[in-house]
Write an enzyme that holds these catalytic residues in place. Structure first.
Site, PDB file in Angstrom:
ATOM      1  N   ILE A 134       0.848  -1.204   0.000  1.00 12.42           N
ATOM      2  CA  ILE A 134       0.000   0.000   0.000  1.00 12.42           C
ATOM      3  C   ILE A 134       0.886   1.259   0.000  1.00 12.42           C
ATOM      4  O   ILE A 134       1.786   1.373   0.831  1.00 12.42           O
ATOM      5  CB  ILE A 134      -0.895   0.049   1.266  1.00 12.42           C
ATOM      6  CG1 ILE A 134      -1.737  -1.219   1.385  1.00 12.42           C
ATOM      7  CG2 ILE A 134      -1.771   1.289   1.273  1.00 12.42           C
ATOM      8  CD1 ILE A 134      -2.588  -1.284   2.646  1.00 12.42           C
ATOM      9  N   LYS A 203       5.472  -0.102  12.785  1.00 11.49           N
ATOM     10  CA  LYS A 203       4.822   0.575  11.652  1.00 11.49           C
ATOM     11  C   LYS A 203       3.995   1.777  12.126  1.00 11.49           C
ATOM     12  O   LYS A 203       4.051   2.842  11.512  1.00 11.49           O
ATOM     13  CB  LYS A 203       3.949  -0.423  10.891  1.00 11.49           C
ATOM     14  CG  LYS A 203       4.773  -1.504  10.190  1.00 11.49           C
ATOM     15  CD  LYS A 203       3.896  -2.644   9.700  1.00 11.49           C
ATOM     16  CE  LYS A 203       4.706  -3.686   8.944  1.00 11.49           C
ATOM     17  NZ  LYS A 203       3.953  -4.928   8.703  1.00 11.49           N
TER      18      LYS A 203
HETATM   19  N1  HSE Z   1       5.604  -9.781   8.676  1.00 12.01           N
HETATM   20  C1  HSE Z   1       5.033  -8.609   8.122  1.00 12.01           C
HETATM   21  C2  HSE Z   1       3.531  -8.735   8.088  1.00 12.01           C
HETATM   22  C3  HSE Z   1       5.561  -8.398   6.720  1.00 12.01           C
HETATM   23  O1  HSE Z   1       3.034  -9.860   8.270  1.00 12.01           O
HETATM   24  O2  HSE Z   1       2.828  -7.729   7.930  1.00 12.01           O
HETATM   25  C4  HSE Z   1       5.124  -7.073   6.123  1.00 12.01           C
HETATM   26  O3  HSE Z   1       5.702  -5.994   6.798  1.00 12.01           O
END
Ligand code: HSE
Ligand code: NAP
Length: 422
Positions: A134, A203
């Site tokens: 995204i 994130k």
């Molecule tokens: N392990 C991460 C997820 C990979 O499952 O979102 C993507 O950042």
């Protein structure tokens, strides 16, 4: 010709390799240049890879890439923290632009690496570090050119969304669903980061840093994951029309912000509930344009490779110069959490004493409804702060890990304790 040094040829690296090879003509159209992956760092060059590749461009020595003056852009997709951080720093110091998918490094070192890139007149882009395919960083930066954003909410981890979907829709056990997520290449090398919420915490801290002009880190995130959610919880959620989603949430009031990653119960007819499998979705609450929603594949080889290649294009076209990140030191994490909600709580009575737990809630003057079902105590609370329930469970009661679960309820339909019945 632009030469790329690719660090890593695993899930994401092989996606980048395939896209650059297959889409060379359209990349040339977008940049006016031929893009050439000239060297690739791997741990084991003798490994059999299912790729149409000239093995002579593989190396196990990073200096072959970092010291190569013909290489203009470094793409870091080896993962991990310390080595990746060192390689990115070295590349930027040498004036090579960097594209990375590494949220662990970006969430810890964004300010320093961004400064280093500017000092060396090169770019640092990290679109793939949040929400896989995204274009959320681009979308956020674009929205911020006009809007103030004080509230972000999103499904930011593909692995946990995949697990919760398989548990809710297909009645798979947690372990069966996790094995499948591994097989599809969604999970991190150590899936603890996914299932305990640390990946989503990195994130949301990156998004909050950019949206709030702040220096947010994983340490600012109140975080708990999904590993203790059981089939019995899922059965109850279905009965009351709610679905569990691991959400990253960021909120700012005046100069203070709060961040959480926690499993949240949403209406089974809501937007987030419609986000299935490894898909991610992010809602930006913008003051001018209103809610902006972004949806797409949050993990996997090609979606993540797409985000990386899109950053390579932006580096070549110097589009990265349109946006900057300059944190304001006055914007800080608040002492008290800004999040509150009704909470669902469940404790297994094989390991816990129901009377002691009920008393602890009552001692804090929290209004609750409770019931014992199949050797499990189930409690629904009135509206309380996320901090209050976290402290009650982890500090006051000190319940054994995995013997309980608790989830905030975010519902348009269920707004008070009286709305919910077991
Ligand atoms: N392990 C991460 C997820 C990979 O499952 O979102 C993507 O950042
Ligand atoms: P991966 O499949 O484990 O691949 C890692 C690659 O890096 C492998 O090719 C490995 O070499 C190489 N490597 C690792 N350590 C190395 C070292 N010390 N020296 C040299 N080479 C090394 O990892 P991935 O899933 O592609 O993830 C890469 C990064 O992208 C991580 O930061 C991850 O968080 C991020 N990310 C992943 C996804 C996803 O869906 N997987 C999505 C978004 C972001 P060998 O092949 O020889 O073992």
């Amino acid at each position: 010709m632009v030469n790329i040094g690719l660090l890593g040829l695993g899930t994401v690296g092989s996606g980048v390799f395939d896209i650059v090879k297959d889409r060379n003509e359209s990349l040339k159209k977008s940049t006016g240049k031929n893009i050439n992956i000239s060297k690739i760092l791997v741990r084991d060059a003798s490994k059999n890879r299912n790729l149409d590749i000239d093995n002579s461009i593989l190396t196990e020595n990073v200096d072959d890439i970092l010291n190569d003056d013909s290489i203009d852009i470094i793409v870091e997709v080896i993962g991990g923290i310390d080595l990746a951080y060192e390689y990115i720093k070295t590349a930027l110091s040498k004036g090579k632009s960097v594209v990375t998918a590494n949220k662990a490094v970006i969430s810890l070192h964004l300010e320093e690496l961004n400064r280093l890139a500017k000092e060396n007149n090169c770019g640092l882009l990290y679109e793939a570090s949040v929400a896989g395919g995204i274009p959320i960083i681009k979308g956020l930066n674009e929205a911020l050119r006009i809007n103030k954003i004080d509230n972000i909410e999103g499904i930011l981890n593909g692995t946990t969304n995949f697990i919760l979907t398989k548990m809710y829709d297909d009645n798979l056990s947690f372990e069966e669903a996790l094995d499948l997520a591994h097989e599809y290449g969604y999970a991190e090398a150590d899936p603890t980061d996914d299932i305990e919420g640390y990946d989503a915490a990195r994130k949301i801290s990156i998004l909050a840093s950019l949206a709030f002009d702040a220096k947010a880190s994983i340490d600012d995130v109140e975080c708990h994951g999904i590993s203790s959610i059981k089939a019995s919880d899922i059965k109850r959620f279905k009965e009351i029309g709610l679905a569990p989603k691991l959400l990253g949430c960021a909120i700012k009031k005046n100069n203070e912000f709060s961040l959480t990653v926690e499993p949240i119960l949403v209406d089974d007819t809501s937007l987030f509930s419609a986000v299935k499998d490894a898909f991610n979705a992010v809602n930006l609450d913008c003051d001018i344009v209103g809610d902006l929603q972004f949806y797409g594949q949050g993990a996997g080889k090609l979606p993540t490779g797409n985000a990386v290649v899109s950053d390579i294009i932006d580096i070549i076209n110097e589009d990265y110069k349109k946006f900057d990140y300059c944190p304001n030191p006055d914007i800080v994490v608040g002492e008290n959490s800004l999040f509150e909600g009704l909470y669902y709580f469940r404790a297994s009575l094989d390991e816990n004493d129901d009377k002691k737990i009920i008393k602890a809630f009552e001692d804090k003057s929290i209004d609750i409804k409770y019931e014992v079902q199949d050797q499990e105590l189930v409690i629904l609370t009135e509206m309380i702060s996320s901090e209050l329930i976290a402290n009650l469970i982890t500090e006051d009661l000190k319940l054994p890990a995995k013997s309980y679960s608790y989830l905030r309820i975010e519902s348009e339909v269920l707004n008070s304790l009286v709305d919910i019945s077991f």
